[in-house]
Design a protein around this motif. Structure first.
Motif, short mmCIF file in Angstrom:
data_model
loop_
_atom_site.label_atom_id
_atom_site.label_comp_id
_atom_site.label_asym_id
_atom_site.label_seq_id
_atom_site.Cartn_x
_atom_site.Cartn_y
_atom_site.Cartn_z
N LYS A 170 -51.17 30.65 -114.25
CA LYS A 170 -52.17 30.90 -113.21
C LYS A 170 -53.58 30.88 -113.82
O LYS A 170 -54.51 30.33 -113.23
CB LYS A 170 -51.91 32.24 -112.52
CG LYS A 170 -52.85 32.54 -111.39
CD LYS A 170 -52.47 33.82 -110.67
CE LYS A 170 -53.41 34.08 -109.51
NZ LYS A 170 -53.03 35.23 -108.72
N ILE A 171 -53.74 31.47 -114.98
CA ILE A 171 -55.04 31.50 -115.67
C ILE A 171 -55.46 30.09 -116.06
O ILE A 171 -56.62 29.70 -115.88
CB ILE A 171 -54.98 32.42 -116.90
CG1 ILE A 171 -54.68 33.86 -116.47
CG2 ILE A 171 -56.28 32.35 -117.69
CD1 ILE A 171 -54.19 34.76 -117.60
N LYS A 172 -54.54 29.32 -116.60
CA LYS A 172 -54.84 27.93 -116.99
C LYS A 172 -55.26 27.10 -115.78
O LYS A 172 -56.21 26.32 -115.84
CB LYS A 172 -53.64 27.29 -117.67
CG LYS A 172 -53.37 27.82 -119.06
CD LYS A 172 -52.13 27.16 -119.64
CE LYS A 172 -51.83 27.61 -121.04
NZ LYS A 172 -50.62 26.96 -121.58
N GLU A 173 -54.54 27.26 -114.67
CA GLU A 173 -54.87 26.53 -113.44
C GLU A 173 -56.25 26.93 -112.93
O GLU A 173 -57.04 26.07 -112.51
CB GLU A 173 -53.81 26.78 -112.37
CG GLU A 173 -52.49 26.09 -112.65
CD GLU A 173 -51.40 26.48 -111.66
OE1 GLU A 173 -51.70 27.12 -110.63
OE2 GLU A 173 -50.23 26.15 -111.93
N PHE A 174 -56.55 28.22 -112.96
CA PHE A 174 -57.86 28.72 -112.55
C PHE A 174 -58.96 28.08 -113.39
O PHE A 174 -59.95 27.57 -112.86
CB PHE A 174 -57.89 30.25 -112.68
CG PHE A 174 -59.27 30.84 -112.66
CD1 PHE A 174 -60.01 30.91 -111.48
CD2 PHE A 174 -59.83 31.34 -113.83
CE1 PHE A 174 -61.29 31.46 -111.47
CE2 PHE A 174 -61.10 31.90 -113.83
CZ PHE A 174 -61.83 31.95 -112.64
#
Length: 145
Positions: free
Chosen positions: A131-135
């Protein structure tokens, strides 16, 4: 494009998120007591909620930021349930005359890393890391458009 990552973290959760953001960007993250000497286009800035408000050190840091050195702040936070840190980062950035990106990350980690309960923070799940990488990728894609 010049990017920096700064964070305020007591239990390790926000530090862990900052490190994933920085790794995705292929740069290093640093705590807010590390000066931001260079001019940056994007400053990923994270903090958490303590006592129903953003940490006093984070608010002080935001009050000292130089609007001439920062194009835009991207706010991120870890929290048990509240999103107050994001709103405080936004509020103080606007007071300093710094634009805040519309994209924000508020990662709810429950009581993970909450010192009152003796829990160590900073251990993210694979889903949280993704989720952090996608953000981070989403912010970059929007900034470059």
């Amino acid at each position: 494009m010049k990017i920096a990552v700064r964070y305020q973290s007591r239990g390790g959760n926000t530090r862990a998120v900052a490190e994933v953001i920085a790794k995705t960007l292929e740069i290093k993250s640093a705590p807010i007591d590390s000066p931001l000497d260079e001019t940056v286009d994007l400053l990923f800035l994270g903090g958490a909620v303590y006592g129903w408000d953003a940490d006093p050190q984070l608010k002080e840091y935001l009050g000292k930021l130089d609007s001439k050195k920062i194009g835009e702040i991207v706010a991120f936070s870890t929290t048990g349930a509240m999103k107050k840190a994001i709103s405080r980062i936004t509020e103080y950035a606007y007071k300093a005359g710094i634009k805040v990106n519309d994209k924000q990350l508020c990662l709810k980690l429950g009581m993970q890393g909450h010192g009152t309960f003796g829990r160590e923070g900073g251990h993210l799940t694979d889903d949280q890391i993704e989720k952090i990488k996608e953000f981070t990728s989403d912010v970059l894609a929007g900034f470059q458009d």
